[in-house]
Design a protein around this motif. Structure first.
Motif, mmCIF file in Angstrom:
data_model
loop_
_atom_site.group_PDB
_atom_site.id
_atom_site.type_symbol
_atom_site.label_atom_id
_atom_site.label_comp_id
_atom_site.label_asym_id
_atom_site.label_seq_id
_atom_site.Cartn_x
_atom_site.Cartn_y
_atom_site.Cartn_z
ATOM 1 N N TYR B 57 1.319 17.257 81.706
ATOM 2 C CA TYR B 57 0.961 16.234 82.689
ATOM 3 C C TYR B 57 2.101 15.227 82.665
ATOM 4 O O TYR B 57 2.186 14.421 81.735
ATOM 5 C CB TYR B 57 -0.332 15.518 82.322
ATOM 6 N N LYS B 60 3.789 14.287 79.351
ATOM 7 C CA LYS B 60 2.908 14.613 78.241
ATOM 8 C C LYS B 60 2.492 16.084 78.262
ATOM 9 O O LYS B 60 2.062 16.601 79.280
ATOM 10 C CB LYS B 60 1.663 13.723 78.369
ATOM 11 N N ALA B 62 0.014 18.992 77.384
ATOM 12 C CA ALA B 62 -1.417 19.096 77.082
ATOM 13 C C ALA B 62 -1.773 20.433 76.472
ATOM 14 O O ALA B 62 -2.732 20.545 75.718
ATOM 15 C CB ALA B 62 -2.245 18.857 78.347
ATOM 16 N N SER B 82 -12.822 16.682 71.895
ATOM 17 C CA SER B 82 -12.542 16.118 73.212
ATOM 18 C C SER B 82 -11.056 15.830 73.377
ATOM 19 O O SER B 82 -10.414 15.323 72.467
ATOM 20 C CB SER B 82 -13.340 14.831 73.370
ATOM 21 N N GLY B 83 -10.529 16.199 74.524
ATOM 22 C CA GLY B 83 -9.129 15.922 74.823
ATOM 23 C C GLY B 83 -8.168 16.965 74.311
ATOM 24 O O GLY B 83 -6.960 16.785 74.373
ATOM 25 N N CYS B 84 -8.703 18.088 73.799
ATOM 26 C CA CYS B 84 -7.816 19.081 73.210
ATOM 27 C C CYS B 84 -7.236 20.022 74.248
ATOM 28 O O CYS B 84 -6.403 20.859 73.946
ATOM 29 C CB CYS B 84 -8.554 19.888 72.146
ATOM 30 N N GLY B 85 -7.680 19.920 75.487
ATOM 31 C CA GLY B 85 -7.063 20.708 76.542
ATOM 32 C C GLY B 85 -7.877 21.895 77.016
ATOM 33 O O GLY B 85 -7.350 22.757 77.704
ATOM 34 N N LYS B 86 -9.163 21.930 76.693
ATOM 35 C CA LYS B 86 -9.993 23.061 77.121
ATOM 36 C C LYS B 86 -10.075 23.122 78.643
ATOM 37 O O LYS B 86 -9.839 24.166 79.249
ATOM 38 C CB LYS B 86 -11.415 22.925 76.553
ATOM 39 N N SER B 87 -10.387 21.969 79.235
ATOM 40 C CA SER B 87 -10.509 21.951 80.701
ATOM 41 C C SER B 87 -9.177 22.288 81.337
ATOM 42 O O SER B 87 -9.111 23.057 82.295
ATOM 43 C CB SER B 87 -10.957 20.578 81.182
ATOM 44 N N THR B 88 -8.132 21.707 80.786
ATOM 45 C CA THR B 88 -6.802 21.947 81.341
ATOM 46 C C THR B 88 -6.486 23.433 81.334
ATOM 47 O O THR B 88 -6.032 23.992 82.327
ATOM 48 C CB THR B 88 -5.756 21.183 80.519
ATOM 49 N N GLU B 217 -18.077 22.961 80.830
ATOM 50 C CA GLU B 217 -19.228 22.213 80.340
ATOM 51 C C GLU B 217 -20.338 22.122 81.385
ATOM 52 O O GLU B 217 -20.720 21.037 81.797
ATOM 53 C CB GLU B 217 -18.800 20.794 79.928
ATOM 54 N N HIS B 248 -19.293 21.837 74.549
ATOM 55 C CA HIS B 248 -19.234 20.986 73.371
ATOM 56 C C HIS B 248 -20.345 21.314 72.391
ATOM 57 O O HIS B 248 -20.414 20.768 71.309
ATOM 58 C CB HIS B 248 -19.339 19.510 73.771
#
Ligand SMILES: Nc1ncnc2c1ncn2[C@@H]1O[C@H](COP(=O)(O)OP(=O)(O)OP(=O)(O)O)[C@@H](O)[C@H]1O
Ligand SMILES: [Mg+2]
Lengths: 423, 295
Positions: B57, B60, B62, B82-88, B217, B248
């Motif tokens: 991004y 940065k 990801a 959270s924020g580890c890049g699963k969605s990405t 999720e 999660h």
């Protein structure tokens, strides 16, 4: 909670409520002040202008003497146009007031009725040529000074320039019961005129209407397209930032500048005729465009991104996302913004002066290419006229303008409701 | 959710009295730029094949060098803090990241052997094959019918109204929503409850018969009952579809998936059979996460 803390909270609470109370009072006072100003404005305008919706007429018995009219029997329609209706009216007045003999007095006497009464008679006889050689009782328009005197002067108000002697005649006629006021339809069906009693707002209303139509047709699609492109498609870079800043600046440019631009570009360069609603609409759409773009962008950004993601995720192309999902949700807001911009355009005078829409035009326009004026310009023109009757009409025209505005705003609300309550 | 997680943690601590004896436990210190996923990230005949996937991004990064396969008709769960890049990562598979200006995806992602980031591949067509269900239910503000019919319609899957009706009905049935809405298909999709909305979104996704469904999720906004229904639905769908689900809830991952992938700070730490991941994780970070020590 210890008692001390509770005590502190309580004493603070009082202060908080007081602050809240004060805040509410400020708000209330502001709203009240606004409403008061509005009420004063309305009261003043209505007080001054309400009279314009009534018009003084005088009933006379006319004998359509072919001799006086200068017509041969049988009558040909063409002849009626040049017939001497004036003579018929004058004869009638002389017979009604036989004591008036001097030239000056006679002229004053003839001045009791509107000089435009002859056109009414002409129309009447054209429609019914059998009237020639007959008598008929007819209500004729009074002159504007008589009108003013009859409506206001009799109660002692100091109005107008009606001579003392004419007042006596009016009183005599009134005693005969042949003077009355009636609803002033002419105000809504006539164009402008030098004679207040037959001047009306139709020309200005039609002019405003055509001008706004042009404004809307040009500024709405262009504004919406620009907003969509900038919000949904344009890359975010220096150039688009620059464009955005300039659009915002454009919204703050004084409107007269747009008039000058219109004069230079549309009239002098492209050769669009002067004074016509087309060029007025073009100029006003330049002025409205930034408002439309800004409000359209705001309503596009208000569409939740999740809707776009949903559509994209299912395989809609970008254009489909915009057309199927973003636009339907954003259109109500866009329309509202456009109509607010149009309302501003409706009240605009300065740019129109630059492109000749201030000309004195009698015939109401019937297309965007007929010379016309608009309501605010008409108000400006009338406000500038010395006759008392025009002062009254100025206020009445303001009322018409306000009514126009209210209609437009209600339309905006209605449209928004309609489009929004679909789901 | 939190309570359940904690319970899982407690369970684990009890179990961990008995030595787990991972063969080669790489510690967190080994997580560097060139980290290699432990476990079994690759399969034979994968439906989706991801190699050296890196996502940025702007400046940065990801996602770091992710290699993973997704087999046909499996349910693979992606877990991680959270924020580890699963969605990405998930969004890479149907190129949803294309819609984010600053997002750049590098590496190879193949769907049935075809590189989906190849110029010749149309993102619009790809998204018809790789459906996605988002975290927050996002039905269109249109009728229930229109919500489901939208996909088939824009992709021109049907010519006749009756065919479209069939698709809508079938999709809603498979999403387990038909009985609840069959009488008011014309009412607004946004008027449904959260759980119903999410099932509507699933129906909308399966209406275009995708090869694979990505779920980010899908139950995070739902109550346990609605969650149970969706999980049941996933189990049913897995007979016909390949599903990649981000969650999660470790319980959810354990219940619905056959394989599980654990992400940590943009890196794919470990992939393995769900049962194995939850009982005998290879990596200490995975263990720490599933035992509830962080995340
Ligand atoms: N649109 C974006 N722009 C910039 N950075 C982003 C964007 N989306 C995600 N990121 C960054 O990428 C990283 C991974 O985000 P991602 O949403 O993939 O995490 P996640 O694992 O799905 O987290 P969660 O479980 O909370 O949903 C985060 O550090 C986030 O800050
Ligand atoms: Mg996420």
């Amino acid at each position: 909670m210890s008692n001390l803390i509770r005590e502190m909270v309580r004493s603070n609470l009082k202060k908080r409520y007081q602050a809240e109370q004060r805040f509410r009072l400020y708000g209330l006072a502001s709203v009240g002040f606004g409403l008061l100003c509005l009420a004063l404005l309305f009261a003043d305008i209505i007080y001054k202008g309400a009279g314009a919706f009534r018009q003084t007429v005088v009933e006379v018995e006319l004998y359509f003497d072919p001799e006086v009219l200068g017509l041969n029997i049988p009558v040909e329609t063409d002849q009626i146009r040049s017939a001497n209706f004036d003579g018929v009216i004058r004869l009638m007045l002389r017979e009604r007031f036989p004591e008036v003999t001097t030239r000056a007095d006679r002229r004053a006497l003839y001045g009791l009725l509107s000089v435009n009464a002859v056109y009414d008679l002409q129309a009447l006889v054209m429609a019914n040529p059998k009237l020639i050689g007959q008598s008929r009782k007819i209500w004729l328009l009074a002159d504007d000074d008589v009108d003013m005197y009859y409506k206001y002067g009799r109660e002692g108000e100091q109005v107008g320039r009606l001579a003392e002697i004419s007042r006596i005649w009016v009183e005599q006629l009134a005693d005969d019961g042949v003077v009355k006021t009636q609803f002033n339809t002419g105000f809504f069906t006539n164009g402008d005129s030098r004679d207040p009693e037959i001047s009306g707002v139709k020309g200005a209303v039609m002019g405003s209407f055509f001008t706004l139509i042009v404004t809307f047709i040009i500024s709405f699609p262009i504004g919406v397209a620009a907003a969509i492109y900038m919000e949904e498609f344009a890359p975010k870079n220096k150039l688009t930032d620059f464009i955005e800043v300039n659009i915002n600046n454009l919204a703050a440019v004084p409107s007269i500048i747009f008039g000058l631009l219109g004069l230079a570009v549309f009239i002098n360069f492209f050769g669009v005729p002067r004074s016509v609603p087309l060029v007025g609409g073009l100029v006003l759409s330049l002025m409205t465009l930034p408002t439309v773009i800004i409000s359209s962008r705001a309503s596009i950004t208000a569409v939740p991104p999740s809707i776009r993601e949903a559509a994209l995720g299912i395989g809609a192309s970008k254009v489909q996302v915009v057309l199927h999902h973003v636009l339907p949700l954003a259109i109500p807001g866009m329309l509202t913004g456009a109509i607010i911009g149009m309302a501003r355009a409706l009240g605009e005078t300065a740019p129109l002066l630059m492109i000749g829409m201030i000309a004195f035009i009698i015939d109401p326009p019937s297309s965007v290419l007929d010379p016309a004026t608009t309501l605010p310009v008409q108000i400006y023109l009338w406000a500038d006229s010395p006759e008392r009757a025009f002062t009254e009409r100025t206020s009445a025209a303001i009322m018409v303008l306000l009514a126009f505005l209210i209609v437009m705003n209600s339309l905006a609300v209605w449209l928004r409701r309609r489009l929004e309550t679909r789901w | 959710m939190l309570g359940i997680n904690k319970m899982a943690g407690e369970n684990r601590t009890q179990e961990s009295a008995e030595p787990l004896a991972p063969v080669n436990v790489p510690g967190p210190e080994t997580i560097n730029e060139n980290y290699e996923t432990v476990g079994s990230p690759l399969v034979d005949n994968p439906l989706v094949k991801c190699r050296n996937v890196n996502v940025h991004y702007g400046e940065k990064q990801a996602i770091f060098n992710v290699n993973i396969d997704i087999a046909k008709n499996e349910v693979i769960a992606m877990i991680g803090p959270s924020g580890c890049g699963k969605s990405t990562f998930l969004r890479c598979i149907n190129r949803m990241n294309d819609t984010i200006d600053i997002c750049r995806v590098k590496g190879d992602i193949e769907l049935e052997g075809q590189d989906i980031y190849n110029r010749s591949v149309d993102a619009v067509e790809l998204r018809a094959r790789v459906g996605i269900v988002f975290q927050k239910p996002n039905p269109f503000p249109k009728s229930i019918y229109e919500n489901v019919a939208y996909g088939p319609r824009i992709h021109g899957l049907v010519n006749r109204k009756s065919d479209l009706d069939d698709i809508v009905e079938n999709s809603l049935k498979r999403a387990g929503l038909w009985d609840e809405v069959k009488d008011d298909l014309d009412s607004s999709g946004t008027g449904l409850s959260g759980g119903q909305q999410q099932r509507l979104c699933i129906a909308r996704t399966i209406a275009v018969s995708p090869d694979i469904i990505l779920m980010d999720e899908p139950c995070s906004a739902l109550d346990p009952i609605a969650t149970a229904r969706i999980e049941q639905l996933i189990a049913d769908l897995s007979k016909n579809y390949t599903i990649a689900i981000v969650t999660h809830s470790m319980q959810q991952a354990a219940r619905v998936s056959s394989r599980t992938a654990y992400f940590h700070l943009g890196k794919l730490i470990e992939v393995g059979e769900t049962e194995v991941i939850f009982t005998r994780p290879l990596h200490s970070l995975t263990e720490a996460y599933i035992t509830g020590r962080f995340g």
